[in-house]
Scaffold this motif. Sequence first.
Motif, PDB file in Angstrom:
ATOM      1  N   HIS A   1      43.482  39.443  30.178  1.00  0.00           N
ATOM      2  CA  HIS A   1      44.131  39.761  31.448  1.00  0.00           C
ATOM      3  C   HIS A   1      43.497  40.987  32.059  1.00  0.00           C
ATOM      4  O   HIS A   1      43.262  41.960  31.378  1.00  0.00           O
ATOM      5  CB  HIS A   1      45.617  40.068  31.216  1.00  0.00           C
ATOM      6  N   SER A   2      43.251  40.933  33.328  1.00  0.00           N
ATOM      7  CA  SER A   2      42.747  42.123  33.989  1.00  0.00           C
ATOM      8  C   SER A   2      43.254  42.194  35.414  1.00  0.00           C
ATOM      9  O   SER A   2      43.339  41.192  36.100  1.00  0.00           O
ATOM     10  CB  SER A   2      41.224  42.129  34.009  1.00  0.00           C
ATOM     11  N   ASN A   3      43.593  43.388  35.839  1.00  0.00           N
ATOM     12  CA  ASN A   3      44.026  43.611  37.211  1.00  0.00           C
ATOM     13  C   ASN A   3      42.907  44.289  37.982  1.00  0.00           C
ATOM     14  O   ASN A   3      42.254  45.180  37.466  1.00  0.00           O
ATOM     15  CB  ASN A   3      45.249  44.529  37.237  1.00  0.00           C
ATOM     16  N   TYR A   4      42.707  43.854  39.190  1.00  0.00           N
ATOM     17  CA  TYR A   4      41.664  44.456  40.004  1.00  0.00           C
ATOM     18  C   TYR A   4      42.201  44.721  41.395  1.00  0.00           C
ATOM     19  O   TYR A   4      43.049  43.986  41.899  1.00  0.00           O
ATOM     20  CB  TYR A   4      40.450  43.527  40.124  1.00  0.00           C
ATOM     21  N   ILE A   5      41.696  45.768  42.016  1.00  0.00           N
ATOM     22  CA  ILE A   5      41.950  46.015  43.433  1.00  0.00           C
ATOM     23  C   ILE A   5      40.632  45.739  44.139  1.00  0.00           C
ATOM     24  O   ILE A   5      39.606  46.335  43.811  1.00  0.00           O
ATOM     25  CB  ILE A   5      42.351  47.490  43.689  1.00  0.00           C
ATOM     26  N   ILE A   6      40.639  44.775  45.033  1.00  0.00           N
ATOM     27  CA  ILE A   6      39.418  44.440  45.750  1.00  0.00           C
ATOM     28  C   ILE A   6      39.497  45.081  47.143  1.00  0.00           C
ATOM     29  O   ILE A   6      40.401  44.759  47.921  1.00  0.00           O
ATOM     30  CB  ILE A   6      39.241  42.916  45.883  1.00  0.00           C
ATOM     31  N   ALA A   7      38.597  45.973  47.425  1.00  0.00           N
ATOM     32  CA  ALA A   7      38.565  46.640  48.736  1.00  0.00           C
ATOM     33  C   ALA A   7      37.881  45.716  49.740  1.00  0.00           C
ATOM     34  O   ALA A   7      36.933  45.019  49.390  1.00  0.00           O
ATOM     35  CB  ALA A   7      37.808  47.953  48.633  1.00  0.00           C
ATOM     36  N   PRO A   8      38.363  45.673  50.994  1.00  0.00           N
ATOM     37  CA  PRO A   8      37.821  44.742  51.972  1.00  0.00           C
ATOM     38  C   PRO A   8      36.423  45.122  52.490  1.00  0.00           C
ATOM     39  O   PRO A   8      35.605  44.255  52.778  1.00  0.00           O
ATOM     40  CB  PRO A   8      38.840  44.786  53.111  1.00  0.00           C
TER      41      PRO A   8
ATOM     42  N   THR B   1      33.843  46.503  51.153  1.00  0.00           N
ATOM     43  CA  THR B   1      32.667  46.586  50.278  1.00  0.00           C
ATOM     44  C   THR B   1      32.652  45.370  49.350  1.00  0.00           C
ATOM     45  O   THR B   1      33.683  44.762  49.078  1.00  0.00           O
ATOM     46  CB  THR B   1      32.679  47.899  49.462  1.00  0.00           C
ATOM     47  N   ALA B   2      31.474  45.013  48.891  1.00  0.00           N
ATOM     48  CA  ALA B   2      31.375  43.902  47.939  1.00  0.00           C
ATOM     49  C   ALA B   2      31.799  44.379  46.554  1.00  0.00           C
ATOM     50  O   ALA B   2      31.572  45.533  46.195  1.00  0.00           O
ATOM     51  CB  ALA B   2      29.948  43.375  47.896  1.00  0.00           C
ATOM     52  N   SER B   3      32.444  43.489  45.779  1.00  0.00           N
ATOM     53  CA  SER B   3      32.856  43.854  44.424  1.00  0.00           C
ATOM     54  C   SER B   3      32.369  42.799  43.438  1.00  0.00           C
ATOM     55  O   SER B   3      32.427  41.609  43.728  1.00  0.00           O
ATOM     56  CB  SER B   3      34.381  43.919  44.312  1.00  0.00           C
ATOM     57  N   LEU B   4      31.959  43.301  42.303  1.00  0.00           N
ATOM     58  CA  LEU B   4      31.533  42.382  41.238  1.00  0.00           C
ATOM     59  C   LEU B   4      32.434  42.602  40.034  1.00  0.00           C
ATOM     60  O   LEU B   4      32.595  43.725  39.566  1.00  0.00           O
ATOM     61  CB  LEU B   4      30.069  42.667  40.865  1.00  0.00           C
ATOM     62  N   VAL B   5      33.038  41.529  39.552  1.00  0.00           N
ATOM     63  CA  VAL B   5      33.905  41.621  38.372  1.00  0.00           C
ATOM     64  C   VAL B   5      33.249  40.846  37.237  1.00  0.00           C
ATOM     65  O   VAL B   5      32.889  39.682  37.403  1.00  0.00           O
ATOM     66  CB  VAL B   5      35.304  41.037  38.683  1.00  0.00           C
ATOM     67  N   ASN B   6      33.078  41.495  36.102  1.00  0.00           N
ATOM     68  CA  ASN B   6      32.491  40.812  34.939  1.00  0.00           C
ATOM     69  C   ASN B   6      33.542  40.530  33.891  1.00  0.00           C
ATOM     70  O   ASN B   6      34.280  41.425  33.497  1.00  0.00           O
ATOM     71  CB  ASN B   6      31.393  41.677  34.317  1.00  0.00           C
ATOM     72  N   THR B   7      33.628  39.289  33.458  1.00  0.00           N
ATOM     73  CA  THR B   7      34.462  38.962  32.312  1.00  0.00           C
ATOM     74  C   THR B   7      33.510  38.579  31.191  1.00  0.00           C
ATOM     75  O   THR B   7      32.290  38.704  31.339  1.00  0.00           O
ATOM     76  CB  THR B   7      35.425  37.805  32.621  1.00  0.00           C
ATOM     77  N   GLN B   8      34.056  38.106  30.087  1.00  0.00           N
ATOM     78  CA  GLN B   8      33.194  37.820  28.942  1.00  0.00           C
ATOM     79  C   GLN B   8      32.070  36.830  29.257  1.00  0.00           C
ATOM     80  O   GLN B   8      30.929  37.044  28.898  1.00  0.00           O
ATOM     81  CB  GLN B   8      34.055  37.273  27.810  1.00  0.00           C
ATOM     82  N   ASN B   9      32.399  35.757  29.955  1.00  0.00           N
ATOM     83  CA  ASN B   9      31.392  34.719  30.193  1.00  0.00           C
ATOM     84  C   ASN B   9      31.075  34.487  31.665  1.00  0.00           C
ATOM     85  O   ASN B   9      30.303  33.584  31.981  1.00  0.00           O
ATOM     86  CB  ASN B   9      31.854  33.405  29.585  1.00  0.00           C
ATOM     87  N   PHE B  10      31.700  35.255  32.556  1.00  0.00           N
ATOM     88  CA  PHE B  10      31.500  35.054  33.989  1.00  0.00           C
ATOM     89  C   PHE B  10      31.222  36.364  34.708  1.00  0.00           C
ATOM     90  O   PHE B  10      31.656  37.432  34.268  1.00  0.00           O
ATOM     91  CB  PHE B  10      32.760  34.441  34.632  1.00  0.00           C
ATOM     92  N   SER B  11      30.521  36.258  35.853  1.00  0.00           N
ATOM     93  CA  SER B  11      30.461  37.353  36.817  1.00  0.00           C
ATOM     94  C   SER B  11      30.988  36.787  38.118  1.00  0.00           C
ATOM     95  O   SER B  11      30.531  35.725  38.561  1.00  0.00           O
ATOM     96  CB  SER B  11      29.018  37.820  37.035  1.00  0.00           C
ATOM     97  N   ILE B  12      31.955  37.490  38.737  1.00  0.00           N
ATOM     98  CA  ILE B  12      32.568  36.962  39.948  1.00  0.00           C
ATOM     99  C   ILE B  12      32.290  37.934  41.096  1.00  0.00           C
ATOM    100  O   ILE B  12      32.588  39.121  40.996  1.00  0.00           O
ATOM    101  CB  ILE B  12      34.080  36.774  39.746  1.00  0.00           C
ATOM    102  N   LEU B  13      31.665  37.393  42.135  1.00  0.00           N
ATOM    103  CA  LEU B  13      31.260  38.236  43.257  1.00  0.00           C
ATOM    104  C   LEU B  13      32.173  38.007  44.463  1.00  0.00           C
ATOM    105  O   LEU B  13      32.324  36.882  44.953  1.00  0.00           O
ATOM    106  CB  LEU B  13      29.809  37.925  43.646  1.00  0.00           C
ATOM    107  N   PHE B  14      32.809  39.099  44.897  1.00  0.00           N
ATOM    108  CA  PHE B  14      33.586  39.080  46.135  1.00  0.00           C
ATOM    109  C   PHE B  14      32.734  39.755  47.194  1.00  0.00           C
ATOM    110  O   PHE B  14      32.359  40.918  47.044  1.00  0.00           O
ATOM    111  CB  PHE B  14      34.902  39.867  45.953  1.00  0.00           C
ATOM    112  N   LYS B  15      32.402  39.009  48.238  1.00  0.00           N
ATOM    113  CA  LYS B  15      31.583  39.606  49.290  1.00  0.00           C
ATOM    114  C   LYS B  15      32.431  40.553  50.140  1.00  0.00           C
ATOM    115  O   LYS B  15      33.673  40.499  50.103  1.00  0.00           O
ATOM    116  CB  LYS B  15      30.982  38.511  50.157  1.00  0.00           C
TER     117      LYS B  15
END
Length: 562
Positions: free
Chosen positions: A351-358, A360-374
Amino acid sequence: VKYFFTAYCQIIFIWSLFGQIIPDFSPPVKHNIVLSGSFGELRLGHFHAGLDIKSRRGVQGDSIFSIYDGYVSRIKVEPGGYGNSLYITHPNGYTSVYAHLKSFEKEIASYTKQNQLHENCFTVDINPNRNRFTVKKGAFIGLMGNSGKSFGPHLHFEIRHTKSDLLINPITLGIKPTDTRPPIINSMLLYEYDGLMNIVHEEEIPINKRSQSVYKLVRDTLHVKSLDSFSLSIKLFDRMNGASNKNGVYQINTILNDTLISSLCFDSLRFEDSNGIAFLIDQKRMNSTRSINHLFHITAQYPFSFSKSIQKFLKKDRHVEFRIDLIDYMLNKSSIDFVISEKNKVHKKIHSNYIIAPNTASLVNTQNFSILFKRNTFQEKQGIVLYEKEFVHVDQLVHSIYFEPKYQNLNKPVEILYSPQNKIFNRQTCFSYLDKGKYKLIGNCQSDSICLAKIYNFQNVFVTTDSIPPTITPLFKNTIFRTNNSVRFIIKDNLEPTRKSQYLKINGTLNNTWVLFEYDLKTNTIAYKVDKNLKKGDYDLNLQVTDNQGNSSCYFTTIKII
Ligand SMILES: [Zn+2]
């Protein structure tokens, strides 16, 4: 049929080697042959190249004899290794080797000593010419000893093909011990590995001897995390009559779901086979207890020269019936069998909580994935919960990403890069989401190095490997059609296509000429309308349906057009 594999193995070997003529060798000792080491037995770094024949009374000095006419082609003396050894080359294409001798026959001994004095060296390796020491079958050549790297009086005896240096199991040529005792299975360990083959779990598996030759597990089923990443380490050996020595087993068969996937058959060996011996030895056990356990991998087999059968194991479901048959040269057989089952739903939840700022781009890394929010994926600052889960579904390991809350509309697509720790994926690996209980396709991995998908709203995303072909079901009972009738089928796939680029590919032919099938995704129906220009008669109809992962199904029938 019980001993089919053994019989097969020996017959083929004898044919290929001798054209049905077995040479008439006599034994190298006069007493009963009892072994303290067998041919092919696992040793540290090599397979045992011959037979270790025990002395008659546990002391040095038994007479050793040449097994056939020939000449002494090599005399070797060394402080370690084979100690005092003799090689005799025979006119029938074989060379016999007698090692760890106490002493050589008188004339050979004095010739050897002359050489040692001449060279000022104890260690000598002499190749006398072929007329120097000719011997007859049964001629005395020396005394059994304990010289070199030997731990007790015995004769190390080998037979080689003179030209090819192929090592041959002397038992196949009639140099036989008495053996009526079946092989023994002593203990078993389970190892489980991660993607990089590091051992992540180790467990002693209690076994039960039901009779002289039948072994079972104390608990019937062996549970593993994944059928793809485990091995079994088994202490196994054969005892022969009149001795307590633990010898190697002549034939080791591994059978999965009634299919023989590996048969190691010690009729002969090549020196190069030792390069692969690490595949068969449990090194960890060896280091800690100095005991040599036989290691069974079910997904990887090394191509030894004595592997008589190698079949790839194809995993079909979560259970596999596993059996090992151990057979000695006199066909005494033991076996152990049990079911190996993949554990149910092993969840790993992060489980992870993230705050995504509008802005700027954000990259979240989990064990097997990288998730890119533009940038500007959201209108304003968003708190999201994002976690990865790993579980087993049907028969495969699934990696998945869960999003909370479920946003229906994102301003920009979110890019999900799949980069599993084991780095293994291919075009059959695909992203899907669950909709009303059905997996729908998001997209495939682009190659075996890139695996990226875009999602346009927050859905839970599953990465699976699809090796299931579509199904083809005819919608007609009889195969007689008039022109303008439709030949209709239902086609379905386990992953439902969601976009144009993912439609199932249809290839239909009538007498090898391509024909048009109309495809309706709503009803999963395809239809070929019989052309009015076709002549009456019988036609071969071939239909192939392929999904995006390259899995195909075929359907064949003959239709009559009237
Ligand atoms: Zn030996």
